[in-house]
Design a protein around this motif. Structure first.
Motif, PDB file in Angstrom:
ATOM      1  N   ASP A  31       1.110  -1.055   0.706  1.00  0.00           N
ATOM      2  CA  ASP A  31      -0.279   0.016   0.140  1.00  0.00           C
ATOM      3  C   ASP A  31       0.949   1.286  -0.090  1.00  0.00           C
ATOM      4  OD1 ASP A  31      -1.931  -1.820   0.239  1.00  0.00           O
ATOM      5  OD2 ASP A  31      -2.241  -1.414   2.134  1.00  0.00           O
ATOM      6  N   LYS A  32       2.116   1.683   0.659  1.00  0.00           N
ATOM      7  CA  LYS A  32       3.009   2.658   1.150  1.00  0.00           C
ATOM      8  C   LYS A  32       3.563   2.986   0.285  1.00  0.00           C
ATOM      9  CE  LYS A  32       3.218   1.887   5.492  1.00  0.00           C
ATOM     10  NZ  LYS A  32       3.273   0.465   5.793  1.00  0.00           N
ATOM     11  N   ILE A  33       4.344   1.455  -0.977  1.00  0.00           N
ATOM     12  CA  ILE A  33       4.488   2.248  -2.238  1.00  0.00           C
ATOM     13  C   ILE A  33       3.373   2.152  -3.497  1.00  0.00           C
ATOM     14  CG2 ILE A  33       5.778   0.551  -4.110  1.00  0.00           C
ATOM     15  CD1 ILE A  33       7.163  -1.206  -2.083  1.00  0.00           C
ATOM     16  N   ILE A  34       2.402   1.728  -3.054  1.00  0.00           N
ATOM     17  CA  ILE A  34       1.493   2.678  -4.293  1.00  0.00           C
ATOM     18  C   ILE A  34       1.491   3.742  -3.843  1.00  0.00           C
ATOM     19  CG2 ILE A  34      -0.706   2.061  -5.247  1.00  0.00           C
ATOM     20  CD1 ILE A  34      -0.375  -0.914  -4.265  1.00  0.00           C
ATOM     21  N   ARG A  35       0.908   4.184  -2.706  1.00  0.00           N
ATOM     22  CA  ARG A  35       0.996   5.718  -2.303  1.00  0.00           C
ATOM     23  C   ARG A  35       2.101   6.334  -2.932  1.00  0.00           C
ATOM     24  NH1 ARG A  35       1.815   6.200   3.714  1.00  0.00           N
ATOM     25  NH2 ARG A  35       3.794   6.381   2.778  1.00  0.00           N
ATOM     26  N   ASP A  36       3.211   5.957  -2.367  1.00  0.00           N
ATOM     27  CA  ASP A  36       4.059   7.061  -2.966  1.00  0.00           C
ATOM     28  C   ASP A  36       4.936   7.373  -4.232  1.00  0.00           C
ATOM     29  OD1 ASP A  36       4.475   7.610   0.429  1.00  0.00           O
ATOM     30  OD2 ASP A  36       6.056   6.418   0.040  1.00  0.00           O
ATOM     31  N   ALA A  37       4.647   6.037  -4.984  1.00  0.00           N
ATOM     32  CA  ALA A  37       4.676   6.050  -6.195  1.00  0.00           C
ATOM     33  C   ALA A  37       3.795   7.021  -6.812  1.00  0.00           C
ATOM     34  CB  ALA A  37       5.380   4.717  -7.025  1.00  0.00           C
ATOM     35  N   GLY A  84       4.159   9.957  -8.991  1.00  0.00           N
ATOM     36  CA  GLY A  84       4.054   9.539 -10.749  1.00  0.00           C
ATOM     37  C   GLY A  84       4.875   9.320 -11.036  1.00  0.00           C
ATOM     38  N   VAL A  85       4.981   7.692 -10.744  1.00  0.00           N
ATOM     39  CA  VAL A  85       5.855   6.821 -11.668  1.00  0.00           C
ATOM     40  C   VAL A  85       6.154   5.537 -10.897  1.00  0.00           C
ATOM     41  CG1 VAL A  85       7.946   8.659 -11.210  1.00  0.00           C
ATOM     42  CG2 VAL A  85       7.669   6.326  -9.306  1.00  0.00           C
ATOM     43  N   PRO A  86       6.330   4.358 -11.974  1.00  0.00           N
ATOM     44  CA  PRO A  86       5.978   3.267 -11.639  1.00  0.00           C
ATOM     45  C   PRO A  86       6.766   2.386 -10.603  1.00  0.00           C
ATOM     46  CG  PRO A  86       6.734   3.285 -14.077  1.00  0.00           C
ATOM     47  CD  PRO A  86       6.959   4.666 -12.667  1.00  0.00           C
ATOM     48  N   ILE A  87       5.400   1.392  -9.607  1.00  0.00           N
ATOM     49  CA  ILE A  87       6.207   0.860  -8.082  1.00  0.00           C
ATOM     50  C   ILE A  87       7.338   0.767  -8.524  1.00  0.00           C
ATOM     51  CG2 ILE A  87       3.754   0.603  -7.280  1.00  0.00           C
ATOM     52  CD1 ILE A  87       4.296  -2.117  -7.775  1.00  0.00           C
ATOM     53  N   GLY A  88       7.956   0.016  -9.638  1.00  0.00           N
ATOM     54  CA  GLY A  88       9.317  -0.598 -10.129  1.00  0.00           C
ATOM     55  C   GLY A  88      10.340   0.546 -10.025  1.00  0.00           C
ATOM     56  N   ASP A  89      10.078   2.138 -10.492  1.00  0.00           N
ATOM     57  CA  ASP A  89      10.729   2.730 -10.507  1.00  0.00           C
ATOM     58  C   ASP A  89      11.406   3.310  -8.715  1.00  0.00           C
ATOM     59  OD1 ASP A  89      10.803   2.939 -13.413  1.00  0.00           O
ATOM     60  OD2 ASP A  89      10.303   5.214 -13.087  1.00  0.00           O
ATOM     61  N   TYR A 122      14.775   2.472  -3.753  1.00  0.00           N
ATOM     62  CA  TYR A 122      15.134   1.828  -2.634  1.00  0.00           C
ATOM     63  C   TYR A 122      15.814   0.671  -2.411  1.00  0.00           C
ATOM     64  CZ  TYR A 122      13.380   6.432  -1.533  1.00  0.00           C
ATOM     65  OH  TYR A 122      13.329   7.497  -1.403  1.00  0.00           O
ATOM     66  N   THR A 123      15.207  -0.485  -3.055  1.00  0.00           N
ATOM     67  CA  THR A 123      16.254  -1.174  -3.244  1.00  0.00           C
ATOM     68  C   THR A 123      17.800  -1.056  -2.905  1.00  0.00           C
ATOM     69  OG1 THR A 123      14.141  -3.142  -3.657  1.00  0.00           O
ATOM     70  CG2 THR A 123      16.632  -3.931  -3.801  1.00  0.00           C
TER      71      THR A 123
END
Length: 471
Positions: A73-79, A83-88, A93-94
């Motif tokens: 959820d938080k990844i989706i929210r911050d992405a 305005g970027v895909p979650i993968g970016d 952060y990985t």
RNA sequence: GGCGACGUACCCAAGUGGUUAAGGGGGGGGUCUGCAAAACCCCUAUUCAGCGGUUCGAAUCCGCUCGUCGCCUCCA
């Protein structure tokens, strides 16, 4: 005495018996990569690293798996915010996380599975749970685990599911479900959110599901050790046990180990409250990574630890004490008969160290054994009471024990540009008893961040200023 | 409210029934050293939150009181 651990499941101190002699499968709940991890997170990873290193040091063949949660959820929210895909976001952060691991000398786990790369395993697990009647679908395409179908629920956390307080947040859960205590295995797709088209429908995995699917994928349906912070005991690990054992019919994990929280200013360090310190900030303040490592490692893992400037300073001094001794042993030259007491001293130290760590990873007495040896060796060094080869043997023992602790060796050995020439010039000046020249050169070296000490075995240098460009 | 952890010196922290209460840091004094640094030596808790109890004996076991923290929420 043999290796024993306090198992969260049951709460007893138990002798550690791996499922396969000599081999250990170990899983640690890793980070959710939407921000840099803070040092409270790293305390738990450091604890897992200590465990892994000690098992390896004892001769076990360890397979260590740590997941990376890269959809949440938080990844989706911050992405979405960026305005970027979650993968970016998660790639960024990985990378930060891996760098932080290396800098803190945390052994790289053997496998670091990403949630988004293990959707098929998760889907298979959910299918089994649906078949066995432990899971159900809701109208929005989500799938929940039915706690009522699993009587052992609550055993790890020692809670009575019936008595669970139903708080406002639980009731306000956005996904409809039969029972507020049930937890999401699979979240039905929603507009604007990433999702996967699978046999169980369009959606994305729940957090608990990831860890079950990925741990069993790499370690089998039953494995030896599972670590995490105490905050994961409930509900995360309770849920992992329920869904894993309900699916396989086999015991999931032999020993559960949970690390107490890092506190700062008297309360838990947590992203949620903003009460955090991050490694980069600590290093920027002049503290070396290995000092931070020792500061976070020096209290027993089940005791909460208050992080303060003073604790950091104490660790920095302790760590310097170790590397100063190693440098002194390395430079020591004295052709004389071996010290007859040394072998027994070294053996006793190793024994104390091992006995301490065998006892549920009791680090404090292990460090006490090491520092007792440090004092003893420094005394012998000052008295020139050991031989050159004694010094080599002693240094080898300290380095061997430090395979477990990983704090004794300095972070960086590279001399700044021009420093070697100054050191050579100073050695020459000293040989000529030119004290004025030698002192001036010492000042110049200090300005470069190199501190010089004179010993009977010659000039010795070290880098000052803590963080010195490691990784 | 339920469950759990904990309170040991100036700070951190071992010890969980019986020798002088580990170790690290800090502080004070001394030794060594051309100076500096490092190192070494000595000192820094007759006492383990408080009060009762059990025991020949307790920091350690039991009870109560006070205090701190965590979990019960997709937190390491």
């Amino acid at each position: 005495m043999s290796l024993s651990f306090r198992n969260t499941l049951g709460g007893a101190l138990e002798p550690f018996v791996p499922r396969e002699p000599g081999r250990v499968g170990m899983y640690s709940c890793g980070p959710t990569v939407y921000a840099p991890a803070h040092i409270g997170n790293f305390r738990s990873f450091l604890f897992a690293d200590l465990l892994r290193r000690y098992l390896a040091w004892k001769g076990y063949a360890v397979t260590w798996v740590m997941n990376i949660t890269d959809v949440d959820d938080k990844i989706i929210r911050d992405a979405q915010r960026e305005g970027v895909p979650i993968g970016d976001l998660t790639a960024r952060y990985t990378e930060t996380f891996l760098k932080d691991l290396r800098t803190l000398r945390i052994t790289m786990p053997d496998v670091m599975p990403r949630a988004t790369e293990h959707i098929p395993e998760m889907v298979a697990l959910v299918e089994t749970l649906l078949e066995r009647g432990h899971a159900y679908r809701t109208e929005d395409g989500s799938i929940f685990f039915r706690i009522a179908s699993w009587p052992a629920y609550g055993r790890l956390a020692r809670i009575d599911p019936e008595a669970q307080r139903v708080g406002e947040r639980v009731e306000s859960d956005e996904y409809a479900k039969d029972d507020v205590r049930d937890f999401a295995l699979w979240k039905g797709a929603r507009p604007g959110e990433p999702s996967w088209s699978t046999a169980i429908g369009e959606g994305r995995p729940g957090w608990h599901l990831e860890c079950s699917a990925m741990s069993m994928r790499y370690l089998g349906p039953s494995f030896d050790l599972h670590t995490g912070g105490v905050d994961l005991v409930f509900p995360h690990h309770e849920d992992e046990i329920a869904q894993s054992e309900a699916a396989t019919g086999l015991p999931f994990v032999g020993t559960w180990l949970h690390c107490a929280h890092l506190q700062m200013g008297g309360e838990k360090m947590a992203k949620r409250t903003g009460n955090v310190a991050r490694p980069a900030e600590i290093y920027a303040g002049g503290t070396s990574p290995r000092a931070l490592r020792l500061a976070l490692l020096s209290a027993h893992y089940r005791a909460s630890l208050d992080f303060t400037e003073a604790s950091l300073a104490a660790a920095a001094s302790a760590v310097e004490r170790l590397s100063t001794l190693l440098a002194a042993l390395d430079g020591y030259r004295e052709e004389r008969a071996p010290d007859p007491e040394l072998p027994a001293l070294l053996a006793a130290t190793r024994e104390r160290f091992t006995a301490a760590l065998d006892d549920d990873l009791s680090i404090a007495p292990a460090l006490a054994a090491l520092f007792d040896l440090v004092r003893d060796l420094n005394r012998r060094l000052a008295e020139r009471a050991i031989s050159t080869s004694d010094a080599v043997t002693a240094a080898a023992l300290i380095r061997d024990l430090d395979r477990v602790l990983a704090v004794a060796e300095p972070d960086g050995e590279a001399l700044p540009e021009g420093a070697q020439a100054l050191l050579d010039a100073r050695a020459a000046a000293r040989a000529a008893r030119d004290w004025t020249g030698s002192d001036a050169l010492r000042d110049q070296l200090a300005a470069l961040g190199v501190s010089v000490e004179d010993t009977r075995d010659g000039q010795r240098w070290r880098l000052t200023g803590g963080n010195d460009g490691t990784i």
